[in-house]
Write a protein that holds these residues in place. Structure first.
Motif, PDB file in Angstrom:
ATOM      1  N   VAL A   1       0.928  -1.102  -0.047  1.00  0.00           N
ATOM      2  CA  VAL A   1       0.094   0.098  -0.110  1.00  0.00           C
ATOM      3  C   VAL A   1       0.886   1.245   0.051  1.00  0.00           C
ATOM      4  CG1 VAL A   1      -1.852   1.260   1.281  1.00  0.00           C
ATOM      5  CG2 VAL A   1      -1.756  -0.981   1.298  1.00  0.00           C
ATOM      6  N   LEU A   2       0.543   2.099  -0.770  1.00  0.00           N
ATOM      7  CA  LEU A   2       1.315   3.454  -0.833  1.00  0.00           C
ATOM      8  C   LEU A   2       0.251   4.476  -0.469  1.00  0.00           C
ATOM      9  CD1 LEU A   2       3.107   3.488  -4.139  1.00  0.00           C
ATOM     10  CD2 LEU A   2       4.182   3.475  -1.777  1.00  0.00           C
ATOM     11  N   VAL A   3       0.571   5.562   0.209  1.00  0.00           N
ATOM     12  CA  VAL A   3      -0.458   6.685   0.730  1.00  0.00           C
ATOM     13  C   VAL A   3      -0.049   8.022   0.411  1.00  0.00           C
ATOM     14  CG1 VAL A   3      -1.535   7.449   2.987  1.00  0.00           C
ATOM     15  CG2 VAL A   3      -0.833   5.090   2.914  1.00  0.00           C
ATOM     16  N   ALA A   4      -1.341   8.644  -0.174  1.00  0.00           N
ATOM     17  CA  ALA A   4      -1.035  10.050  -0.436  1.00  0.00           C
ATOM     18  C   ALA A   4      -1.306  10.794   0.878  1.00  0.00           C
ATOM     19  CB  ALA A   4      -2.011  10.542  -1.801  1.00  0.00           C
ATOM     20  N   VAL A   5      -0.228  11.688   1.372  1.00  0.00           N
ATOM     21  CA  VAL A   5      -0.704  12.359   2.416  1.00  0.00           C
ATOM     22  C   VAL A   5      -0.476  14.037   2.182  1.00  0.00           C
ATOM     23  CG1 VAL A   5      -0.006  10.509   4.097  1.00  0.00           C
ATOM     24  CG2 VAL A   5       1.608  12.264   3.266  1.00  0.00           C
ATOM     25  N   GLU A   6      -1.453  14.581   2.718  1.00  0.00           N
ATOM     26  CA  GLU A   6      -1.123  16.055   2.886  1.00  0.00           C
ATOM     27  C   GLU A   6      -0.753  16.415   4.218  1.00  0.00           C
ATOM     28  OE1 GLU A   6      -3.390  19.690   0.618  1.00  0.00           O
ATOM     29  OE2 GLU A   6      -4.473  18.984   2.547  1.00  0.00           O
ATOM     30  N   GLN A   7       0.201  17.102   4.383  1.00  0.00           N
ATOM     31  CA  GLN A   7       0.870  17.390   5.747  1.00  0.00           C
ATOM     32  C   GLN A   7       1.008  15.903   6.484  1.00  0.00           C
ATOM     33  OE1 GLN A   7      -0.812  20.815   7.592  1.00  0.00           O
ATOM     34  NE2 GLN A   7      -0.391  21.830   5.602  1.00  0.00           N
ATOM     35  N   ALA A   8       0.268  15.547   7.481  1.00  0.00           N
ATOM     36  CA  ALA A   8       0.404  14.298   8.167  1.00  0.00           C
ATOM     37  C   ALA A   8      -0.965  13.538   7.761  1.00  0.00           C
ATOM     38  CB  ALA A   8       0.674  14.171   9.415  1.00  0.00           C
ATOM     39  N   THR A   9      -1.997  13.952   6.970  1.00  0.00           N
ATOM     40  CA  THR A   9      -3.284  13.249   6.944  1.00  0.00           C
ATOM     41  C   THR A   9      -3.330  12.473   5.513  1.00  0.00           C
ATOM     42  OG1 THR A   9      -4.278  15.389   8.116  1.00  0.00           O
ATOM     43  CG2 THR A   9      -5.669  13.946   6.733  1.00  0.00           C
ATOM     44  N   PRO A  10      -3.620  11.285   5.758  1.00  0.00           N
ATOM     45  CA  PRO A  10      -3.949  10.576   4.511  1.00  0.00           C
ATOM     46  C   PRO A  10      -5.062  11.031   3.761  1.00  0.00           C
ATOM     47  CG  PRO A  10      -3.284   9.044   6.343  1.00  0.00           C
ATOM     48  CD  PRO A  10      -3.498  10.430   6.831  1.00  0.00           C
ATOM     49  N   VAL A  11      -5.023  11.147   2.327  1.00  0.00           N
ATOM     50  CA  VAL A  11      -6.067  11.760   1.574  1.00  0.00           C
ATOM     51  C   VAL A  11      -6.261  10.556   0.206  1.00  0.00           C
ATOM     52  CG1 VAL A  11      -5.738  14.020   2.178  1.00  0.00           C
ATOM     53  CG2 VAL A  11      -4.524  12.890   0.033  1.00  0.00           C
ATOM     54  N   GLY A  12      -5.562   9.419   0.217  1.00  0.00           N
ATOM     55  CA  GLY A  12      -5.838   8.532  -0.599  1.00  0.00           C
ATOM     56  C   GLY A  12      -4.765   7.384  -0.427  1.00  0.00           C
ATOM     57  N   PHE A  13      -5.170   6.451  -1.275  1.00  0.00           N
ATOM     58  CA  PHE A  13      -4.240   5.197  -1.208  1.00  0.00           C
ATOM     59  C   PHE A  13      -4.362   4.236  -2.517  1.00  0.00           C
ATOM     60  CE2 PHE A  13      -7.981   3.225   0.321  1.00  0.00           C
ATOM     61  CZ  PHE A  13      -8.036   1.886  -0.333  1.00  0.00           C
ATOM     62  N   ILE A  14      -3.268   3.608  -2.976  1.00  0.00           N
ATOM     63  CA  ILE A  14      -3.318   2.603  -3.998  1.00  0.00           C
ATOM     64  C   ILE A  14      -2.712   1.289  -3.239  1.00  0.00           C
ATOM     65  CG2 ILE A  14      -1.201   2.927  -4.894  1.00  0.00           C
ATOM     66  CD1 ILE A  14      -2.241   2.139  -7.762  1.00  0.00           C
ATOM     67  N   ALA A  15      -3.225  -0.026  -3.500  1.00  0.00           N
ATOM     68  CA  ALA A  15      -3.093  -1.213  -2.994  1.00  0.00           C
ATOM     69  C   ALA A  15      -2.985  -2.339  -4.081  1.00  0.00           C
ATOM     70  CB  ALA A  15      -4.169  -1.562  -1.649  1.00  0.00           C
ATOM     71  N   TRP A  16      -2.005  -3.108  -3.961  1.00  0.00           N
ATOM     72  CA  TRP A  16      -1.806  -4.090  -4.889  1.00  0.00           C
ATOM     73  C   TRP A  16      -1.237  -5.243  -4.247  1.00  0.00           C
ATOM     74  CZ3 TRP A  16       1.413   0.010  -4.432  1.00  0.00           C
ATOM     75  CH2 TRP A  16       2.906  -0.116  -4.371  1.00  0.00           C
ATOM     76  N   TRP A  17      -1.277  -6.499  -5.184  1.00  0.00           N
ATOM     77  CA  TRP A  17      -1.078  -7.971  -4.800  1.00  0.00           C
ATOM     78  C   TRP A  17       0.344  -8.052  -5.724  1.00  0.00           C
ATOM     79  CZ3 TRP A  17      -0.903 -10.991  -0.849  1.00  0.00           C
ATOM     80  CH2 TRP A  17      -0.694 -12.410  -1.286  1.00  0.00           C
ATOM     81  N   PRO A  18       1.291  -8.068  -5.023  1.00  0.00           N
ATOM     82  CA  PRO A  18       2.580  -8.058  -5.988  1.00  0.00           C
ATOM     83  C   PRO A  18       2.753  -9.626  -6.815  1.00  0.00           C
ATOM     84  CG  PRO A  18       3.081  -6.974  -4.030  1.00  0.00           C
ATOM     85  CD  PRO A  18       1.827  -7.292  -3.893  1.00  0.00           C
ATOM     86  N   PRO A  19       2.524 -10.617  -6.046  1.00  0.00           N
ATOM     87  CA  PRO A  19       2.468 -11.878  -6.529  1.00  0.00           C
ATOM     88  C   PRO A  19       1.690 -11.955  -8.179  1.00  0.00           C
ATOM     89  CG  PRO A  19       2.232 -12.347  -4.315  1.00  0.00           C
ATOM     90  CD  PRO A  19       1.813 -10.925  -4.530  1.00  0.00           C
ATOM     91  N   ASP A  20       0.647 -11.199  -8.122  1.00  0.00           N
ATOM     92  CA  ASP A  20      -0.017 -11.160  -9.353  1.00  0.00           C
ATOM     93  C   ASP A  20       0.014  -9.870 -10.061  1.00  0.00           C
ATOM     94  OD1 ASP A  20      -0.890 -13.903  -9.058  1.00  0.00           O
ATOM     95  OD2 ASP A  20      -2.468 -13.452  -7.919  1.00  0.00           O
TER      96      ASP A  20
END
Length: 142
Positions: A50-69
């Protein structure tokens, strides 16, 4: 740009639960919003990168993926932050780290998301039915 992309940390969880719930309410208006639970975020990201987009210290979005596939499972941005390029940067950052080809499924009724993916170079593979409704399988090889 007042936000940045960072690796997921456990202190992001509470905020991302809310982002996920609110973003799905906007993206999937045909689904009863009462069915969305805050803990759904935990289930869909379990064992994923999971990667997170943060504005200052607040998460405002994310992307999550399954690396094996090389499968992107989730890409969601807080409704208040849509249109600021956050989804595009999350996707681009993920694509820099993931193998090829990459796939994802998108609800067929979610035309806004489908147009976003097509604009980013994703290709249609097939449309199929699932217990949750029709979805489109997309691939990215570039």
């Amino acid at each position: 740009m007042n936000w940045r992309i960072v690796p997921y940390r456990t202190e992001h969880t509470e905020s991302l639960r809310l982002v996920y719930q609110q973003a799905r309410q906007v993206a999937f208006p045909w689904i009863d919003p009462v069915s969305f639970r805050l803990t759904d975020f935990d289930a869909v990201t379990r064992e994923e990168t999971v990667l997170v987009a943060v504005e200052q210290a607040t998460p405002v979005g994310f992307i999550a993926w399954w690396p094996p596939d090389n499968f992107i499972h989730s890409l969601f941005v807080s409704p208040a932050y849509i249109g600021r390029g956050i989804g595009k940067v999350l996707l681009r950052t993920c694509l820099a780290d993931i193998g090829r080809p990459v796939t994802l499924k998108c609800k067929a009724a979610n035309q806004r998301a489908l147009q976003f993916y097509y604009s980013q170079g994703w290709q249609f593979v097939e449309q199929a039915e699932s217990p949750q409704g029709a979805y489109v399988l997309l691939t990215y090889g570039g």
